[in-house]
Design a protein around this motif. Structure first.
Motif, PDB file in Angstrom:
ATOM      1  N   GLY A  56      19.390 -97.177 -55.513  1.00  0.00           N
ATOM      2  CA  GLY A  56      20.233 -97.635 -54.430  1.00  0.00           C
ATOM      3  C   GLY A  56      21.849 -97.755 -54.862  1.00  0.00           C
ATOM      4  N   CYS A  57      22.340 -99.007 -54.714  1.00  0.00           N
ATOM      5  CA  CYS A  57      23.814 -99.359 -54.755  1.00  0.00           C
ATOM      6  C   CYS A  57      23.912 -99.919 -56.171  1.00  0.00           C
ATOM      7  N   GLN A  58      25.352 -99.985 -56.541  1.00  0.00           N
ATOM      8  CA  GLN A  58      25.569-100.543 -57.902  1.00  0.00           C
ATOM      9  C   GLN A  58      25.315-101.983 -58.231  1.00  0.00           C
ATOM     10  N   MET A  59      24.983-102.492 -57.098  1.00  0.00           N
ATOM     11  CA  MET A  59      24.474-103.933 -57.263  1.00  0.00           C
ATOM     12  C   MET A  59      23.240-104.142 -57.802  1.00  0.00           C
ATOM     13  N   ASN A  60      22.325-103.060 -57.282  1.00  0.00           N
ATOM     14  CA  ASN A  60      20.966-102.877 -57.961  1.00  0.00           C
ATOM     15  C   ASN A  60      21.057-102.835 -59.537  1.00  0.00           C
ATOM     16  N   VAL A  61      21.960-101.821 -59.775  1.00  0.00           N
ATOM     17  CA  VAL A  61      22.292-101.325 -61.101  1.00  0.00           C
ATOM     18  C   VAL A  61      22.446-102.788 -62.093  1.00  0.00           C
ATOM     19  N   ASN A  63      13.114-101.235 -58.837  1.00  0.00           N
ATOM     20  CA  ASN A  63      14.510-102.252 -58.177  1.00  0.00           C
ATOM     21  C   ASN A  63      14.641-101.362 -56.918  1.00  0.00           C
ATOM     22  N   THR A  64      14.250-101.657 -55.922  1.00  0.00           N
ATOM     23  CA  THR A  64      14.364-100.769 -54.738  1.00  0.00           C
ATOM     24  C   THR A  64      15.266-101.079 -53.814  1.00  0.00           C
ATOM     25  N   CYS A  65      15.575 -99.927 -52.868  1.00  0.00           N
ATOM     26  CA  CYS A  65      16.842 -99.953 -51.996  1.00  0.00           C
ATOM     27  C   CYS A  65      16.146 -99.682 -50.483  1.00  0.00           C
ATOM     28  N   HIS A  66      16.695-100.510 -49.708  1.00  0.00           N
ATOM     29  CA  HIS A  66      15.961-100.714 -48.136  1.00  0.00           C
ATOM     30  C   HIS A  66      17.058 -99.887 -47.265  1.00  0.00           C
ATOM     31  N   ILE A  67      18.103 -99.443 -47.562  1.00  0.00           N
ATOM     32  CA  ILE A  67      19.104 -99.233 -46.853  1.00  0.00           C
ATOM     33  C   ILE A  67      19.138 -97.987 -45.916  1.00  0.00           C
ATOM     34  N   ARG A  68      18.200 -97.084 -46.203  1.00  0.00           N
ATOM     35  CA  ARG A  68      17.904 -95.868 -45.323  1.00  0.00           C
ATOM     36  C   ARG A  68      16.416 -95.793 -45.496  1.00  0.00           C
ATOM     37  N   GLY A 114      14.011-105.973 -55.633  1.00  0.00           N
ATOM     38  CA  GLY A 114      15.090-105.381 -54.830  1.00  0.00           C
ATOM     39  C   GLY A 114      15.029-105.569 -53.495  1.00  0.00           C
ATOM     40  N   CYS A 115      15.617-104.749 -52.663  1.00  0.00           N
ATOM     41  CA  CYS A 115      15.815-104.823 -51.031  1.00  0.00           C
ATOM     42  C   CYS A 115      14.415-104.666 -50.403  1.00  0.00           C
ATOM     43  N   VAL A 116      13.616-103.801 -50.962  1.00  0.00           N
ATOM     44  CA  VAL A 116      12.158-103.638 -50.081  1.00  0.00           C
ATOM     45  C   VAL A 116      11.414-104.821 -50.434  1.00  0.00           C
ATOM     46  N   CYS A 172      22.672-101.800 -40.121  1.00  0.00           N
ATOM     47  CA  CYS A 172      22.662-102.092 -41.525  1.00  0.00           C
ATOM     48  C   CYS A 172      21.733-103.228 -41.819  1.00  0.00           C
ATOM     49  N   VAL A 173      20.893-102.993 -42.740  1.00  0.00           N
ATOM     50  CA  VAL A 173      19.785-104.226 -43.305  1.00  0.00           C
ATOM     51  C   VAL A 173      20.479-105.358 -44.097  1.00  0.00           C
ATOM     52  N   VAL A 174      21.558-105.018 -44.757  1.00  0.00           N
ATOM     53  CA  VAL A 174      22.192-105.970 -45.839  1.00  0.00           C
ATOM     54  C   VAL A 174      22.067-107.396 -45.530  1.00  0.00           C
ATOM     55  N   PRO A 175      22.403-107.608 -44.306  1.00  0.00           N
ATOM     56  CA  PRO A 175      22.463-109.146 -44.080  1.00  0.00           C
ATOM     57  C   PRO A 175      21.160-109.659 -43.958  1.00  0.00           C
ATOM     58  N   TYR A 176      20.216-109.024 -43.838  1.00  0.00           N
ATOM     59  CA  TYR A 176      18.859-109.421 -43.838  1.00  0.00           C
ATOM     60  C   TYR A 176      18.310-109.194 -45.310  1.00  0.00           C
ATOM     61  N   THR A 177      18.601-108.233 -46.013  1.00  0.00           N
ATOM     62  CA  THR A 177      17.844-108.294 -47.196  1.00  0.00           C
ATOM     63  C   THR A 177      18.784-109.082 -48.415  1.00  0.00           C
ATOM     64  N   ARG A 178      20.031-109.320 -48.270  1.00  0.00           N
ATOM     65  CA  ARG A 178      20.965-109.959 -49.233  1.00  0.00           C
ATOM     66  C   ARG A 178      21.331-111.201 -48.888  1.00  0.00           C
ATOM     67  N   GLY A 179      21.260-111.445 -47.498  1.00  0.00           N
ATOM     68  CA  GLY A 179      21.644-112.919 -47.015  1.00  0.00           C
ATOM     69  C   GLY A 179      23.102-112.715 -46.534  1.00  0.00           C
ATOM     70  N   GLY A 221      30.340-106.268 -54.971  1.00  0.00           N
ATOM     71  CA  GLY A 221      29.844-107.170 -54.182  1.00  0.00           C
ATOM     72  C   GLY A 221      29.548-106.256 -52.781  1.00  0.00           C
ATOM     73  N   GLN A 222      28.742-106.633 -51.993  1.00  0.00           N
ATOM     74  CA  GLN A 222      28.564-105.756 -50.780  1.00  0.00           C
ATOM     75  C   GLN A 222      29.595-105.799 -49.949  1.00  0.00           C
ATOM     76  N   ASN A 223      30.599-107.033 -49.970  1.00  0.00           N
ATOM     77  CA  ASN A 223      31.876-107.170 -49.479  1.00  0.00           C
ATOM     78  C   ASN A 223      32.910-107.757 -50.577  1.00  0.00           C
TER      79      ASN A 223
HETATM   80 FE1  SF4 Z   1      22.003-101.813 -52.107  1.00  0.00          FE
HETATM   81 FE2  SF4 Z   1      21.951-102.158 -49.521  1.00  0.00          FE
HETATM   82 FE3  SF4 Z   1      20.242-100.623 -50.851  1.00  0.00          FE
HETATM   83 FE4  SF4 Z   1      19.961-103.094 -50.893  1.00  0.00          FE
HETATM   84  S1  SF4 Z   1      19.627-101.934 -49.335  1.00  0.00           S
HETATM   85  S2  SF4 Z   1      19.891-101.951 -52.729  1.00  0.00           S
HETATM   86  S3  SF4 Z   1      21.970-103.980 -51.082  1.00  0.00           S
HETATM   87  S4  SF4 Z   1      22.501-100.516 -50.699  1.00  0.00           S
END
Ligand code: SF4
Ligand code: 5AD
Length: 438
Positions: free
Chosen positions: A15-20, A50-55, A82-84, A163-170, A199-201
């Motif tokens: 997933g994203c750089q924040m996960n890295v 360290n997982t990603c849930h975005i798609r 991670g997000c999963v 987008c799931v981010v508001p739910y997985t990352r708060g 940052g996500q934002n």
């Molecule tokens: Fe990053 Fe979003 Fe994937 Fe979580 S769901 S790893 S915040 S891209």
């Protein structure tokens, strides 16, 4: 059942750089506990996914990885982070009983304690979301490559409907100014000469004194030993005048801006709950380019959002033509559980999404190639980041985040002068310009 405490570990981030960034901090923490990170190809006692849930595709990948790990002669202790982990929680161990640990992105400072619990055969799950407490509990930064990620802001309050981010990352939360500068100093001391604020934002970062991302950038600018500053990902709504001005005034701030638009259709943007329309996004790009004419613009796009018509998709092609992107990421819409868009009608058939994605990517790829080709003949700084495949070859980044391959005896981490010689869609070739002999 008890199993011996793991001695070696591997962290795999998706997933994203924040996960890295989170992956690197988990590795540092496990090392501080006396465990050793395995080399590529070695089997670890503990594997952290360290997982990603975005798609959906990203989220499902973890289960095939778990299946593969379980087939090993000695199955390792498996931690899903991670997000999963955040989104699915205890459901993960029910679906994949080989998983011993489930730990969310705000709770991973508890990983060593969870490992000990799992070794005792106890259920080890932590998906609490205590704002920021993990940062205070993590060990100091130690080893660092030339370019370092630094998470300054987490979470999202924008609630784009896909987008799931508001739910997985708060919710959106900013780390304190001093903590960030201290970490930046530690990263520079550990060998970083570029810092990428994450940052996500990220451009929503602010503190109680009313300082915004611009103030952080200017403080980093004053840090001795740091050569380059970047930040990602930005939301158009938080792209304020001060930040734009920083692009004109702060030399260390690299000319690159990732500013996702998602769609060029105002109806789709509204249904996505994006706060901008196509015209306001374009005005913003004009202001950024007025401040820094050579800036490389990158973006994210979704094709096949529910109800997207052919004409609405073509509006996306038009905005791409107008902006002229240096780089971009584009995806087929993927319905995510719990998000408003997943409940919307008029799902676009897979073949239509595919076909639109291909047309969009053909245009974006052509723009990226043209952007790279336009730099041929230019002399510029290059930060050497890693060794290339061939002996003597190294790979570095230009200010515009292009990868350049070249032969040089200079060391990884050096900032050298190069001439750009040729360009492909994904990288360029260059020659090291040695200072003239005295
Ligand atoms: Fe990053 Fe979003 Fe994937 Fe979580 S769901 S790893 S915040 S891209
Ligand atoms: N389907 C497809 N793409 C998505 N993105 C976020 N959520 C989804 C989804 N449900 C894309 C957006 C975002 C990037 C990180 O991922 O383009 O900017």
């Amino acid at each position: 059942m008890t199993i011996p405490d793991p001695k070696s570990f591997q962290v795999k981030s998706f997933g994203c750089q924040m996960n890295v960034y989170d992956g690197a901090r988990m590795a540092e923490m496990l090392e501080a506990e006396g465990m050793t990170q395995t080399a590529e190809g070695e089997e670890a006692d503990l594997v952290v996914l360290n997982t990603c849930h975005i798609r959906e595709k990203a989220a499902e990948k973890v289960y095939s990885d778990i299946g593969r790990l379980m087939k090993r002669g000695h199955a390792p202790m498996i931690a899903v982070a991670g997000c999963v982990a955040q989104a699915e929680g205890a459901e993960i161990s029910r679906r994949a009983p080989g998983v011993g640990i489930v730990v969310g992105p705000q709770a991973y400072h508890n990983l060593p304690a969870l490992v000990r619990k799992a070794a005792r055969g106890e259920a080890a799950l932590d998906t609490d979301m205590p704002a920021l407490s993990k940062f205070g509990a993590l060990p100091a930064r130690r080893r660092q490559g030339p370019s370092a990620f630094l998470t300054v802001q987490e979470g999202c309050d924008k609630f784009c409907t896909y987008c799931v981010v508001p739910y997985t990352r708060g919710a959106e939360i900013s780390r304190p100014f001093e903590a960030i500068i201290d970490e930046a100093r530690a990263l520079v001391d550990a060998g970083a000469n570029e810092i990428v604020l994450l940052g996500q934002n990220v451009n929503a970062w602010h503190d109680e004194e009313g300082r915004g991302l611009e103030a952080l950038i200017r403080a980093l600018d004053a840090l001795p030993g740091l050569a380059r500053i970047r930040y990602t990902t930005s939301h158009p709504a938080d792209m304020n005048e001060g930040l734009i001005r920083a692009h004109a005034e702060v030399e260390k701030l690299m000319p690159y801006l990732h500013l996702p638009v998602q769609s060029g259709s105002d109806r789709v943007l509204k249904a996505m709950n994006r706060s901008h329309d196509a015209a306001s996004y374009l005005r913003l790009i004009d202001r950024v380019r007025a401040a820094r004419p050579d800036i490389a613009i990158s973006g994210d796009f979704i094709t096949g959002f529910p109800g997207e018509t052919e004409a609405e998709f073509e509006a996306t092609l038009r905005i791409v033509e107008t902006v002229n992107y240096a780089q971009a990421f584009s995806f087929k819409y993927s319905p995510r559980p719990g998000t408003p868009a997943a409940e919307m009608e008029d799902r676009i058939p897979g073949e239509v999404m595919d076909e639109r994605l291909q047309r969009l990517q053909a245009l974006l790829n052509a723009q990226q190639l043209a952007f790279n080709q336009a730099k041929i003949g230019l002399r510029t700084g290059l930060l050497l980041e890693r060794a290339g495949r061939k002996p003597g070859q190294k790979i570095g980044k230009t200010p515009w985040l292009q990868s350049v391959h070249l032969e040089t005896g200079a060391a990884i981490g050096e900032l050298i002068e190069v001439e750009l010689l040729s360009a492909g869609p994904n990288s360029l070739a260059g020659a090291h310009l040695l200072p003239a002999a005295a």
